[in-house]
Scaffold this motif. Structure first.
Motif, PDB file in Angstrom:
ATOM      1  N   ASP A 255      37.111 -28.086  18.179  1.00 11.37           N
ATOM      2  CA  ASP A 255      38.180 -29.076  18.077  1.00 11.37           C
ATOM      3  C   ASP A 255      39.254 -28.717  19.108  1.00 11.37           C
ATOM      4  OD1 ASP A 255      40.260 -30.768  17.397  1.00 11.37           O
ATOM      5  OD2 ASP A 255      39.972 -30.528  15.228  1.00 11.37           O
ATOM      6  N   LYS A 256      39.217 -29.411  20.240  1.00 12.16           N
ATOM      7  CA  LYS A 256      40.106 -29.057  21.358  1.00 12.16           C
ATOM      8  C   LYS A 256      41.581 -29.181  20.978  1.00 12.16           C
ATOM      9  CE  LYS A 256      37.026 -28.280  24.664  1.00 12.16           C
ATOM     10  NZ  LYS A 256      36.716 -26.878  25.004  1.00 12.16           N
ATOM     11  N   ALA A 257      41.886 -30.195  20.181  1.00 15.67           N
ATOM     12  CA  ALA A 257      43.293 -30.421  19.825  1.00 15.67           C
ATOM     13  C   ALA A 257      43.809 -29.353  18.873  1.00 15.67           C
ATOM     14  CB  ALA A 257      43.461 -31.808  19.205  1.00 15.67           C
ATOM     15  N   ALA A 258      42.897 -28.666  18.227  1.00 16.66           N
ATOM     16  CA  ALA A 258      43.297 -27.647  17.251  1.00 16.66           C
ATOM     17  C   ALA A 258      42.718 -26.299  17.654  1.00 16.66           C
ATOM     18  CB  ALA A 258      42.837 -28.045  15.851  1.00 16.66           C
ATOM     19  N   ALA A 259      42.953 -25.932  18.909  1.00 18.55           N
ATOM     20  CA  ALA A 259      42.403 -24.671  19.418  1.00 18.55           C
ATOM     21  C   ALA A 259      42.924 -23.482  18.620  1.00 18.55           C
ATOM     22  CB  ALA A 259      42.759 -24.516  20.895  1.00 18.55           C
ATOM     23  N   TRP A 260      44.096 -23.647  17.998  1.00 18.91           N
ATOM     24  CA  TRP A 260      44.689 -22.544  17.221  1.00 18.91           C
ATOM     25  C   TRP A 260      43.802 -22.108  16.054  1.00 18.91           C
ATOM     26  CZ3 TRP A 260      45.598 -23.370  12.027  1.00 18.91           C
ATOM     27  CH2 TRP A 260      45.556 -24.708  11.599  1.00 18.91           C
ATOM     28  N   LEU A 261      42.882 -23.003  15.634  1.00 17.78           N
ATOM     29  CA  LEU A 261      42.049 -22.715  14.468  1.00 17.78           C
ATOM     30  C   LEU A 261      40.765 -21.970  14.846  1.00 17.78           C
ATOM     31  CD1 LEU A 261      41.858 -23.090  11.399  1.00 17.78           C
ATOM     32  CD2 LEU A 261      40.720 -25.290  11.804  1.00 17.78           C
TER      33      LEU A 261
END
Lengths: 418, 396
Positions: A255-261
């Protein structure tokens, strides 16, 4: 200071070193039978992944879901920092606050509530997760400027057949899972973290659990749920590195938009009430047909021993010997495109219900790489065709994104807020 | 309760002539080890620990050490009549056959792979002090119980159909909602009395009797049947609910009626499509109806909108009592104490329900006090516990 860090003299002067190394000190009052609990007494809070996921499942749980009451981003970050410090101390057998339960001034309340004085770390792990509503409230508000980082899969779970939708037992902006071998240690952790949060967070719901219902390590034996059956035989185990990457940890390209995960996971909780009294009146043979395993050894009805693979095609006298609606058939990875979960549930008994029955069941916890592929289809299949559904009521439901582990000098969730 | 579809006669598996089999856990054979035998079933052998046993309750611990699913039978001397059987024993697993057998000559058979006549051997049951009564009338009693229960179920579905037709007309007319509301719980009584039979039709039950929470709307399922109409007639507890238009009313009402016609048709079927009611299914049905009470009615969850749960409650208990009374003559010969206990507990529960009658029906669920509900729940538990032993007792 050292005496405040450790609640017991046992760790003594070796505290600092022991905390980092994982303190392989013999614990007292640990669960019998599990070799792992006899040699490990604490786990480090910091690491590549959060502890409390692949960590060999402890015997007790206190789980809390919180709503964030502030709209001030800095206040929330401040709390995450305080929680990180407190969680690190408590998981090493220390106090919640830096001063401790009895060492401070007598004219202020202590920064630790004190009920864990003298108790060892008891393999305490504290695991944090973020719910969909932290990113955007139900009415669409982005309180902390993180809505564009909401993982796509972090949507509130849908209503499944048989769900009792109770908002007071579902959802939440933040969750904290505390697991330990001593219930007082787990409760102490949640109580103190909740206390630190007042003004920033408020409790939405919480759940106590006892008797782990899953094994997360091959060194553990398979426990029994309140139906009296072994549960989670096909669980993903800590030793299966490849399976963990495939089924539990969020990949860096997921999930590129949620790289933090990336490196984190999704946490599903389901409060599953069992209609205990009705179940207890089912003949043994019927119980085994519902589950698809023998009650004694947990062997599949197609034969063998507990870890023998079920043979779903083996014919019986009327249809397959493992019935079409048997629980093991419905949820087994072989019947669900190979998807597996890391289950970490606990039995619960919350006293009695309004009509004198046990208010009891399974507090289901599963860690998965993506709930859309690894949980929702399996739950939907179970809700529509599992023989056990007759004896279950789903009374709570939540989904959280669990950030990766906390590195030295970081606070939990820093990859999202930092 | 296990929700197996009631087989039609044509597909019904062979049942033991005297239905003398149980797969219960070992009970005290009363005679020590001579009546506790082991059987090792392999691919090509059927080894019994003894070739004879004294008359009485004999148990066979059957271990499957082969690689196919196996079965074990105790047959009469003719090698045809099944005295007892245990099926579906997977490889490496053990199951126990416990069976009460009088003196005589018998045949044992292991059937690895579940095909053919199996690996057979003679087996002697010798005279003992333990007298085993075999009622010559038992077959007749079973037939009677089956016929009576079939007639009861058929009577209930035909009444259900008549009442549903009346209800649907009232509901569709749009100007008789009070009458429709009055008829709703009365019509449903006929469903609730045979609920375990109706539920065995896995296609009809969810279309006719689903509660709102049972429907997976996200997966595209539609909510139809009695409870959807119930909500429309009693929208007081609903939030943001828009009552149905006459067209919508007609659509849902006609659908309910069509399903009721289909249900009745299947229940009234004769010949090869006729439903079979083996003894254990009647006894299990009795238990199952009390489970329905315990999980839905006593908690007030069944009739969430109309609060007419006590009508359903009474109807479930009626159905359970009729099923029990149908097998009671058989139970009297096997376990008279259980028969007496169940008779008493049914009467106590009925008496308690009577105290909540009002006019032709009952008070609404929300008129019950906490104490009333507690007492009802306790009476349901008191009946359900012994009732859970009914099936094993009548087929023993």
């Amino acid at each position: 200071m050292a005496s405040n860090l450790s609640r017991r003299g046992l760790l003594g002067g070796g505290v600092a070193a022991a905390g980092v190394a994982g303190a392989f000190v013999a614990g007292r009052g640990t669960a019998a039978g599990d070799p792992v609990t006899a040699v490990v007494s604490s786990y480090p809070f910091r690491g590549e992944q959060q502890a409390g996921i692949v960590t060999p499942a402890q015997d007790r749980l206190h789980f809390v879901a919180l709503d964030v009451t502030t709209e001030d981003r800095e206040e929330l970050i401040g709390l995450l920092k305080s929680w990180t410090e407190a969680a690190e101390r408590m998981t090493q057998g220390g106090s919640a606050g830096p001063v401790g339960p009895v060492a401070g001034a007598t004219d202020v309340p202590p920064d630790d509530t004190g009920e864990a004085i003298g108790l060892p770390a008891s393999r305490l792990t504290i695991t944090f997760g973020f719910g969909p509503t932290l990113f955007r409230t139900a009415d669409g508000k982005d309180r902390f400027g993180i809505a564009d980082q909401r993982p796509e899969a972090l949507e509130p779970l849908p209503h499944f057949r048989g769900d009792i939708d109770d908002p007071a037992r579902s959802g939440g902006d933040i969750c904290i899972q505390a697991c330990a071998d001593d219930p007082q240690v787990a409760v102490h952790a949640i109580r103190n973290l909740v206390r630190m949060g007042f003004g920033v967070t408020a409790v939405r719901w919480s759940q106590l659990g006892f008797g782990r219902t899953s094994t997360t390590s091959t060194s553990q034996s398979t426990p029994r749920n309140l139906f009296g059956f072994k549960d989670g035989t096909a669980n993903v185990k800590a030793e299966e590195a490849k399976a963990l990457d495939e089924h539990v940890w969020v990949g860096k390209d997921d999930d590129k938009a949620a790289a933090w995960l990336a490196g984190g996971s999704y946490l599903v909780t389901r409060r599953i009430n069992m209609t205990i009294e009705v179940w207890d009146r089912q003949p043994l043979g019927d119980q085994e047909q519902f589950v698809g395993r023998t009650k004694d050894a947990g062997a599949p009805l197609s034969g063998g021993e507990e870890f023998t693979d079920p043979d779903f095609d083996l014919p019986g006298s009327t249809g397959p010997i493992i019935p079409a609606d048997a629980h093991v058939r419905i949820v087994h990875p072989d019947q669900n495109d190979g998807v597996r979960m890391l289950r970490r549930g606990y039995n619960f008994v919350d006293g009695s219900d309004d009509i004198g029955g046990l208010n009891a069941g399974l507090f289901f916890i599963a860690y998965v790489r993506d709930p859309r592929t690894h949980f929702i289809p399996v739950q939907r299949r179970m809700a529509s065709s599992d023989a056990l559904m007759e004896y279950l009521k789903f009374s709570g439901s939540a989904l959280f994104a669990v950030p990766p582990g906390v590195a030295a000098g970081e606070y939990v969730g820093q990859s999202l807020f930092g | 309760m296990r929700k197996t579809l009631l087989a039609s006669l044509a597909t019904l598996a062979v049942v033991p002539a005297l239905a003398a089999c149980t797969e219960n856990a070992k009970t005290d054979a009363g005679g020590g080890d001579a009546r506790a035998l082991t059987v090792a079933s392999t691919k090509d052998a059927c080894d019994l620990s003894a070739k004879a046993a004294p008359a009485g309750t004999i148990s066979f611990d059957v271990s499957n050490t082969g690689s196919d699913v196996t079965e074990f039978y105790l047959l009469a001397e003719d090698g045809l009549r099944i005295v007892g059987e245990v099926e579906n024993i997977g490889p490496n697993l053990t199951k126990t056959l416990t069976v009460t057998v009088p003196e005589g000559k018998y045949v044992t058979a292991c059937k690895p792979g579940m095909v053919g006549e199996g690996i057979r051997a003679d087996f002697d049951v010798t005279r003992s002090d333990e007298e085993v009564k075999v009622s010559a009338d038992e077959a007749q009693l079973i037939e009677q119980a089956t016929n009576n229960y079939r007639a009861y179920v058929q009577d209930q579905t035909s009444q259900l159909l008549v009442r549903t037709q009346e209800f649907v007309e009232l509901y569709k007319s749009g100007d008789s909602d009070d009458e429709a509301r009055a008829l709703y719980p009365v019509a449903r009584e006929h469903w609730e009395r045979i609920e375990t039979v109706a539920e065995s039709f896995g296609d009809l039950d969810p279309q006719m009797d689903a509660r709102e929470a049972d429907v997976d709307f996200a997966a595209g399922e539609k909510w139809t049947g009695w409870h959807a109409i119930e909500k429309d007639l009693w929208p007081a507890r609903a939030e943001k609910y828009a009552v149905w238009t006459p067209d919508e009313r007609a659509k849902y009402a006609d659908d309910l009626l069509a399903n009721t016609v289909e249900l009745d048709k299947r229940v009234q079927a004769t010949g090869k499509d006729a439903l079979a009611y083996p003894l254990d299914s009647i006894a299990n049905g009795s238990r199952g109806l009390l489970e329905e009470v315990a999980t839905g009615k006593v908690t007030g969850e069944e009739e969430f909108w109309s609060r007419t749960d006590l009508w359903d409650f009474q109807a479930n208990v009626d159905g359970a009592r009729i099923a029990f009374e149908g097998v009671q003559p058989i139970l009297e010969t096997k376990d008279p104490e259980l028969a007496e206990q169940l008779t008493t507990r049914f009467a106590e529960l009925d008496e308690l329900l009577d105290s909540h009658r009002k006019g032709d029906g009952f008070v609404y669920y929300d008129e019950l006090t906490k104490d009333d509900v507690d007492k009802l729940a306790a009476a349901v538990n008191a009946l359900s516990e012994p009732l859970s032993h009914l099936t094993a007792a009548v087929v023993s």
